[in-house]
Design an enzyme around this catalytic site. Structure first.
Site, PDB file in Angstrom:
ATOM      1  N   ASP A  38      17.667 -10.546 -46.333  1.00  0.00           N
ATOM      2  CA  ASP A  38      18.294 -10.326 -45.032  1.00  0.00           C
ATOM      3  C   ASP A  38      18.311 -11.679 -44.311  1.00  0.00           C
ATOM      4  OD1 ASP A  38      19.521  -9.223 -42.842  1.00  0.00           O
ATOM      5  OD2 ASP A  38      18.164  -7.520 -42.656  1.00  0.00           O
TER       6      ASP A  38
HETATM    7  C1  NOJ Z   1      20.679  -8.573 -40.228  1.00  0.00           C
HETATM    8  C2  NOJ Z   1      20.694  -7.107 -40.538  1.00  0.00           C
HETATM    9  O1  NOJ Z   1      19.377  -6.626 -40.677  1.00  0.00           O
HETATM   10  C3  NOJ Z   1      21.480  -6.766 -41.786  1.00  0.00           C
HETATM   11  O2  NOJ Z   1      21.548  -5.377 -41.903  1.00  0.00           O
HETATM   12  C4  NOJ Z   1      22.843  -7.375 -41.724  1.00  0.00           C
HETATM   13  O3  NOJ Z   1      23.593  -7.007 -42.841  1.00  0.00           O
HETATM   14  C5  NOJ Z   1      22.680  -8.873 -41.618  1.00  0.00           C
HETATM   15  N1  NOJ Z   1      21.972  -9.190 -40.393  1.00  0.00           N
HETATM   16  C6  NOJ Z   1      24.019  -9.614 -41.616  1.00  0.00           C
HETATM   17  O4  NOJ Z   1      24.679  -9.395 -40.443  1.00  0.00           O
END
Ligand code: NOJ
Length: 749
Positions: free
Chosen positions: A277
């Protein structure tokens, strides 16, 4: 004699995979160490949520030319083109893969995923993901960070909106449907995109429902509750998996080798790639599990994270780590292979521009059929919570209707969070739709309360709460309007901003000024319909007790207003059922139907017994249970019968039950089957959903339906976490929600 035999689908697929593996290795053989370290790095462009534009800089172009593997946050074909052209100037011309958060629709915004799961209709989830993929792919996107398949048992957690609720069985079905919808039949087609099952794992188990918080759960709970939707997503062919921000038992997910390698790759044979993430590899340092980004990179790649999303760990440290032999060349090679394989499958090596087509992008967005599906999905997501004396559906020939509540005309909030490129101007608001539906009526409107200011603005001290005098003035205005009406439609609930990532709430009641408004309205003695727009279960005990009709409308997307009207005025007979339990108060959380019995269960017949597992200041039951949802007709269940009273561990039996439409309208009921393993080597939940069927019934009609109960429905995990059916007593429950009163028993020998 020669026998003409056509190769089976399976062997064709094997040949294709072998061919891709050969091509992947031929590219890998040309790559330098530095190129490999860049290939496993993903860079974020700047997506401006206000203008819906993607902004890139010279630096972004330079990174594409240098050979980074991927960009995220690129939402326009023309921008994707510029970056892909830059990538084509890199030494090896390896195409970029563009990832984006296509969470519930792209330009055509669908209901938030939690809402859509309340349809209990996986075909709708498949179709909405197909539309989302078709639109997103036309904008140059080849990979979505969805579906979010985290089980959520805590309504405080803002990200509960992104998943399919609290149940692993239903969660697994929705996970698979969404993966298939995004990826379609052929990943290399220009209207399919790679899916990403996230967040691996147990992100929804964050303590206290506070986003990013620690999840401290047993391996048994992890495997029984949190992992099944991920496994289903992998089995459905999900090409990627994203790690989660949380730690479990002291190990941050982005360095959790047991999860990423032992379970995901070895047990489940996952063949795609794992992305971290956002900066979650760097954050391993903040967790306190690595001393610097070099160590976090080393631990993450060794654990099995193939791509670093927007972090510094991989792009800055991997090459050095390999040179110094702290990470083996083969470990890095394997990560590169995993990524290249998906790029090949998407067809990007054959044509890096195959998804990028400005003309297609223009004509694909918001097509009439996309909006029609969004309306159907939205209507199916609505859950009718209360309907005293059949107040609903309302007549279209009412004379004067009062619509109160600022949310009734807030287009932005109907989109829900993670709306990304979704535009408020595309939305039909509830007020607009009511006005359009009631052609002959006078529709009066008053705001009634102020929308809560965005949480981040509050934190910065840029806004203040409305004063009591300001709220009273708004209330009075609403009361004056309501006094003149035959019926009051009060639209209350959460703004989009109160939900989603980093938006956990400690208080899950209606926001400021809303319940006070409802209380004053009730004093008028007029029929009141409460329409609730929400991203999570809300604690609405007062309303549940005091108002005659409550419609849980969630955040429904571009067709929110129309879908709400379809239900309010009876063009659609509601079918939605909750996929998450509504607590009476935040203090009951976590509350979920498939809990354990404990040694001292609270049972109504033992009410006088003090020493039971309960709160002394609340009833034991939730406000609305999992599986619950009313219709404009009524259904009766009878004659639950099992085909056998005894089976052995390999056998199957059937449960039949008669469902009758006892009301005056045709309707569709979702009949639910629950199973309980009464005694196990390890304790089992009091009930587990194991099947459901949609039964279409004309007024007065009855049908007998059949559920199969076999190994899959009866198995539990043994001490090595392998599925096993243990001999003993089982209970079968069938009904219209998780209270399922009809019960039968059988024995497994
Ligand atoms: C953080 C989030 O937790 C995740 O779900 C998301 O896909 C990413 N950012 C990218 O935006």
């Amino acid at each position: 004699m020669t026998v003409a035999c056509s190769p089976t689908k399976h062997s064709k697929q094997k040949d294709a995979e072998a061919e891709i593996a050969r091509r992947v290795d031929s590219v890998l053989a040309l790559m330098t160490l530095e190129e490999k370290a860049l290939q496993v790095s993903q860079v974020a462009a700047w997506f401006d949520v206000k203008t819906k534009k993607t902004i890139i800089s010279e630096d972004h172009l330079a990174k594409a030319k240098a050979g980074v593997g991927s960009f995220l946050m690129v939402s326009e074909a023309s921008v994707a083109r510029k970056l892909q052209e830059a990538a084509m100037q890199s030494r090896l011309k390896i195409p970029l893969i563009f990832g984006f958060d296509v969470i519930h629709g792209y330009r055509t915004t669908f209901p938030i995923p939690l809402a859509e799961s309340c349809s209990w209709d996986t075909a709708i989830a498949y179709k909405s993901a197909r539309v989302a993929a078709t639109e997103a792919a036309s904008a140059g996107i080849n990979w979505t960070f969805a579906p979010m398949v985290d089980i959520a048992r805590d309504a405080r957690w803002g990200r509960i909106i992104e998943g399919a609720g609290e149940d692993p069985y239903l969660g697994a079905l929705f996970a698979a449907a969404r993966v298939r919808g995004f990826q379609g039949e052929d990943l290399s087609a220009n209207n399919t995109i790679a899916a990403c099952a996230k967040h691996f794992a147990a992100y929804g188990a964050a303590e206290g429902g506070r986003d990013y918080n620690t999840a401290d759960i047993s391996e048994r709970t992890l495997r029984e509750v949190y992992l099944p939707p991920f496994k289903a997503a992998v089995e459905a062919g999900a090409q990627t998996v994203m790690t989660s921000f949380n730690e479990i038992a002291g190990v941050p997910s982005s360095i959790n080798k047991y999860l990423l390698t032992d379970i995901l790759r070895k047990e489940w044979k996952f063949n795609g790639f794992v992305v971290s993430d956002w900066e979650s590899i760097d954050e391993v340092v903040v967790h306190g599990a690595a001393k610097d980004y070099e160590e976090s990179a080393q631990k993450a790649i060794t654990a099995g994270v193939d791509m670093d999303m927007e972090g510094e760990s991989y792009p800055k440290h991997l090459a050095k780590l390999v040179r110094e032999k702290k990470v083996s060349q083969e470990t890095l090679n394997q990560a590169v292979r995993n990524i290249l394989r998906v790029k090949f499958k998407l067809g990007l090596f054959d044509d890096p521009f195959r998804y990028i087509n400005e003309a297609r992008e223009k004509e694909t967005m918001l097509k009439a059929e996309h909006r029609a599906l969004a309306r159907e999905a939205a209507a199916k997501s609505i859950v009718l919570l209360k309907n005293e004396n059949d107040l609903l559906p309302l007549s279209k020939s009412l004379k004067t209707v009062a619509v109160v509540g600022a949310l009734a005309q807030s287009k932005r909030d109907m989109l829900g969070e993670w709306e990304m490129v979704g535009m408020p101007d595309d939305v039909v608001s509830p007020l607009e739709a009511i006005q359009a539906t009631l052609k002959t009526a006078t529709v009066l409107y008053a705001k009634g309360y102020e929308l809560p200011a965005p949480a981040w603005k509050k934190r910065k001290g840029e806004t203040k709460e409305p004063t009591e005098a300001e709220l009273a003035a708004l209330r009075n205005e609403a009361l004056n309007v309501a006094k003149r009406a035959d019926v009051v439609i009060a639209v209350v609930g959460e703004t989009a901003d109160l939900t989603a990532e980093a938006h956990s709430r400690a208080d899950i009641g209606l926001p400021i000024g809303q319940e006070e408004l409802l209380k004053e309205l009730r004093k008028l003695g007029k029929p009141i319909v409460m329409v609730m727009t929400n991203g999570r279960p809300l604690a609405i005990s007062w309303a549940a007790e005091n108002l005659p009709a409550i419609v849980c409308a969630w955040h429904l997307g571009v067709e929110a207003g129309n879908a709400i009207c379809d239900v309010l005025f009876g063009d659609v007979n509601p079918t939605g059922k909750l996929t998450v339990t509504f607590p009476r108060s935040v203090g009951q959380i976590p509350i979920y139907y498939n809990h354990k019995n404990t040694g001292r269960p609270s049972q109504p017949e033992n009410e006088i017994d003090r020493y039971k597992s309960r709160y002394i200041d609340l009833p034991d039951s939730p406000l609305y249970p999992f599986g619950y949802g009313l219709s404009y007709t009524t259904f009766e269940y009878s004659d639950l019968k099992l085909s056998k009273k005894e089976i052995n561990t390999n056998e199957t039996l059937t449960a039949t039950v008669t469902v009758k439409n006892t009301g005056k309208r045709d309707g569709v009921e979702t009949a639910q089957l629950y199973v309980r393993d009464v005694v196990g080597t390890f304790t089992r939940p009091v009930k587990e959903l194991k099947g459901f069927q949609k039964v279409e019934l004309k007024a007065g009609e009855a049908k007998t339906i059949t559920f199969k109960i076999g190994k899959e429905e009866l198995a539990m995990l043994d001490k090595n976490f392998k599925p096993v059916v243990e001999p003993g007593e089982f209970e079968v429950y069938v009904g219209s929600d998780s209270r399922a009163p009809l019960k039968e028993r059988f024995t497994v020998k």
